[in-house]
Design an enzyme around this catalytic site. Structure first.
Site, PDB file in Angstrom:
ATOM      1  N   VAL B  15       0.968  -1.272   0.006  1.00 43.18           N
ATOM      2  CA  VAL B  15       0.053   0.029  -0.005  1.00 43.18           C
ATOM      3  C   VAL B  15       0.841   1.216   0.184  1.00 43.18           C
ATOM      4  CG1 VAL B  15      -1.702   1.186   1.178  1.00 43.18           C
ATOM      5  CG2 VAL B  15      -1.624  -1.242   1.278  1.00 43.18           C
ATOM      6  N   GLU B 131     -10.152   5.835   5.239  1.00 45.36           N
ATOM      7  CA  GLU B 131     -10.897   5.173   4.381  1.00 45.36           C
ATOM      8  C   GLU B 131     -10.307   3.845   3.755  1.00 45.36           C
ATOM      9  OE1 GLU B 131     -13.772   4.677   2.662  1.00 45.36           O
ATOM     10  OE2 GLU B 131     -13.998   6.884   2.624  1.00 45.36           O
ATOM     11  N   VAL B 134     -11.348   0.180   5.745  1.00 42.42           N
ATOM     12  CA  VAL B 134     -12.674  -0.818   5.535  1.00 42.42           C
ATOM     13  C   VAL B 134     -12.875  -0.847   4.152  1.00 42.42           C
ATOM     14  CG1 VAL B 134     -14.973  -0.745   6.045  1.00 42.42           C
ATOM     15  CG2 VAL B 134     -13.588   0.032   7.814  1.00 42.42           C
ATOM     16  N   GLY B 136     -11.221  -1.533   1.479  1.00 40.85           N
ATOM     17  CA  GLY B 136     -10.286  -1.185   0.314  1.00 40.85           C
ATOM     18  C   GLY B 136     -10.573  -0.070  -0.451  1.00 40.85           C
ATOM     19  N   ILE B 138     -13.367   0.843  -1.834  1.00 39.87           N
ATOM     20  CA  ILE B 138     -14.757   1.563  -1.877  1.00 39.87           C
ATOM     21  C   ILE B 138     -14.808   2.641  -0.827  1.00 39.87           C
ATOM     22  CG2 ILE B 138     -17.293   1.024  -1.256  1.00 39.87           C
ATOM     23  CD1 ILE B 138     -16.385  -2.031  -1.488  1.00 39.87           C
ATOM     24  N   ASP B 203     -10.588 -10.092  11.188  1.00 40.03           N
ATOM     25  CA  ASP B 203     -10.393  -8.760  10.350  1.00 40.03           C
ATOM     26  C   ASP B 203     -11.789  -8.168   9.806  1.00 40.03           C
ATOM     27  OD1 ASP B 203      -8.776  -7.223   8.141  1.00 40.03           O
ATOM     28  OD2 ASP B 203     -10.469  -8.384   6.865  1.00 40.03           O
ATOM     29  N   LYS B 207     -13.196  -4.410  11.054  1.00 36.36           N
ATOM     30  CA  LYS B 207     -13.956  -3.223  10.004  1.00 36.36           C
ATOM     31  C   LYS B 207     -15.357  -3.085  10.519  1.00 36.36           C
ATOM     32  CE  LYS B 207     -11.070  -5.099   6.388  1.00 36.36           C
ATOM     33  NZ  LYS B 207     -10.964  -6.003   5.410  1.00 36.36           N
TER      34      LYS B 207
END
Lengths: 428, 428
Positions: B15, B131, B134, B136, B138, B203, B207
């Site tokens: 990332v 952002e 949660v 990715g 979206i 995971d 979220k």
């Protein structure tokens, strides 16, 4: 606690009443989330005496929306009258000139005059927000302008007129012809006073012009959009498309191509198994593609009191929180002229034709397609009891100009029973 | 032009590298949209010498992320190291204490320490944006916090772990058992170093804790989430669910009920024809329901370099534009304690059991269900060549406590060949 945000609402139709209801019902929630009270100070509409099911007696009344827009006790002018010109535009201009921010659901006004209004707003240090103008309750303006701000957008498209999608899915599910379902939709109150706005694709094109401007950093260019409605879609096409694994949707598509900006609103075939293909009834869907994010799909109610008021109030909440985004995502005076619309982007096409049933007919059609450089992906001829043999062809990618030339050549033969139907297939 | 926004990035995995690439490739676009240059001033990671495929030599290097977080030439600290505690938390705290805003993709840290971190940020007038934490690419945090700010949210749910969805859809499509597909996913690098984070539902629960806090104005309550993973899902259940018109998805669900807040992450059955049911592979989907907007569905890539970096950079663009939203959508010190988790919200259930094949068996099972107030919606017994008769039951709504009691009673009989499988059916 910061001082209250005071709004004035012009237009008390379905959406305006929905906004009043949210401000009343959710006062505590709005205060908690924005840190301020949101107050309606004044309202304006055509008929002061009409019973709207909400108590508006506690708000000042203005007969003239322009007067409302200029009131000292209005921080945000909420324009919910509609129409590209007339009072909506006059009051919006008055509000901006008086230093107010504007929240509007008016896609027609922004599609036609968005550039001038955005420049006017920015000259005053004000903003125009319009989440409710596109795809009802779906926060698509926010997703595109803010959520995907770091992306070079490559395509934005979607089903943005719920009435057309209702008509097309109802035709398929009930096996009814267009005219019957159109009349049903009219009786149900689903159609605008001028139904051409819906079924002619104009409403969807208004929305596309706004999305396209944000996506590509270009001035809204409604006149550059190729527009075609759903009026000529026959139940036979819906059935034939389904038989080949497709559904017909009125799509708005804006795409950056190597040859310019493609912008069109037209009935297209999409794979029946895709999210767009599976969309039923009045629901809207917007698909956004960017270089980093790949593909995002947003789905939700495209109209209705609650969803549209939700979008209007999202803009109001933004302003209450101090979130101030320029109209088209970058300063209006930095927007590029939209490059001339490109009609010739290659795509596969669906063709439905009735051929005279005699030897050599299909060969003639195939030869004409070949001569125009169009190759056939799939072809089906159906059994028939009439003199015309129904034939479906799905082509490989070709240009609309090559296709038009081929269709013109077919018309010169003696084998066509009726003019063929040609529909673009949009990849999703 | 406002002065540049200067960011420092801690963590240069997939990332982090994606963020560096966007800042380099899209400099002009980011400047046009935010009105500012976005500059990386310094970076930090475990290994300075590693070849990451991007040139980071032009940025200052810091071995210690805490030192990076405190640098005078860093306006926004971008935390991409991960992990609930350790360096990520220490550096985030250091950044906030030094008066920097924080952008992070760290769901575990926020799920465990979000309340304390948000209070720390707000004490300094700073914000934490996440952002990318949660779903990715979206923009779901934005949609929920801002786009639907005027709604009383009633339910938020979704498929928020792409690895689990990949495993479940691959099991169905290839007809393979869980263990085989789990190993495939591990070989493909889809699983976290500790796979329990993925397949154990942790995971997804991280979220859900964040979405739930925003949706309901409550403190993030990871410990209050009922968590169950996909490890016990058998291919037989996937097949049987499909036969009854359902698909099995690992859903995170947070719902406001009359009896409190329901928060769970567990495998559920959803209608195969619903947007959630149709979701294949690693794609994520979040469904948000509010009193005004009805239902919004957001779909997109849940992981990957481009999509996740897109989300990180959306937060950076927000800060560059001056958009500053509090961590959980309202001041942290106004968040309510999450009411005790409610396990007993009624729902329909799917039951799969193997019964000893002798007269009266099914009657015993039906009687036990009836004694516990559980009525049967649908039941199927399949032909079989083994001694256990496969039986599927879909119940009407019942509570998990009534169901547990019924299952315990069944275990006391002499008709069960093996322990029954029970899965909740989520309405969508």
């Amino acid at each position: 606690m910061t001082k209250p945000l005071r709004i004035g609402i012009a237009g008390l139709g379905t959406v305006g009443v929905g906004v009043v209801q949210i401000v009343r019902k959710q006062a505590a929630l709005l205060r908690a989330r924005t840190g301020r009270d949101i107050q309606i100070t004044a309202v304006s509409a055509r008929d002061a005496g009409k019973d709207r099911g909400v108590n508006i007696a506690t708000y000042d009344w203005e007969d003239d929306p322009v007067t409302l827009a200029r009131r000292d006790d209005v921080d945000v002018f909420v324009e919910l009258m509609g129409g590209p010109d007339g009072p909506a535009k006059a009051a919006t201009e008055a509000a901006l000139d008086a230093g107010k921010d504007v929240v509007t659901a008016n896609k027609a006004m922004l599609a036609m005059h968005g550039q001038a209004l955005a420049e006017r707003a920015e000259a005053q240090g004000r903003v125009i927000r319009y989440e409710a103008a596109v795809a009802g309750g779906i926060p698509v303006i926010k997703a595109l302008t803010e959520g995907l701000a770091a992306n070079e957008i490559t395509r934005v498209m979607g089903v943005m007129n719920g009435t057309c999608n209702y008509i097309l899915t109802r035709m398929e599910n009930a096996g009814l012809p267009y005219e019957t379902v159109f009349q049903e939709a009219r009786d149900l109150g689903f159609l605008e006073a001028d139904p051409t706005l819906d079924v002619g694709g104009i409403d969807a094109a208004h929305k596309l012009a706004l999305l396209s401007s944000i996506a590509f950093g270009t001035r809204p260019d409604f006149d550059g959009i190729e527009i075609e409605g759903i009026e000529r879609i026959a139940i036979e096409d819906i059935r034939a498309a389904a038989d080949m694994g497709y559904r017909i949707k009125l799509l708005g598509v804006a795409r950056r191509t190597g040859r310019g900006l493609e912008q069109r609103t037209q009935p297209c075939l999409v794979p029946a198994s895709s999210p767009l293909g599976q969309l039923e009834g009045g629901t809207n869907m917007v698909v956004i593609e960017g270089d980093a994010v790949e593909q995002i799909v947003l789905r939700g109610p495209g109209a209705g009191m609650g969803p549209t008021a939700s979008a209007v109030m999202a803009d109001v909440c933004d302003l209450a929180r101090g979130v101030r985004i320029t109209t088209f995502g970058q300063p209006a005076n930095t927007l590029a002229d939209a490059p001339a619309a490109v009609a010739g982007v290659p795509a596969p096409y669906y063709l439905r034709m009735g051929l005279i049933d005699k030897p050599g007919t299909l060969a003639k059609i195939a030869a004409i397609l070949g001569e125009h450089g169009i190759s056939i992906d799939r072809m089906r001829q159906y059994g028939h009891s009439t003199e015309a043999a129904p034939v479906l062809i799905v082509t490989h990618k070709t240009t609309s100009s090559a296709l038009s030339a081929a269709l013109a050549a077919m018309a010169q033969t003696d084998v066509m029973h009726s003019a063929p139907v040609a529909l673009r297939i949009e990849s999703v």
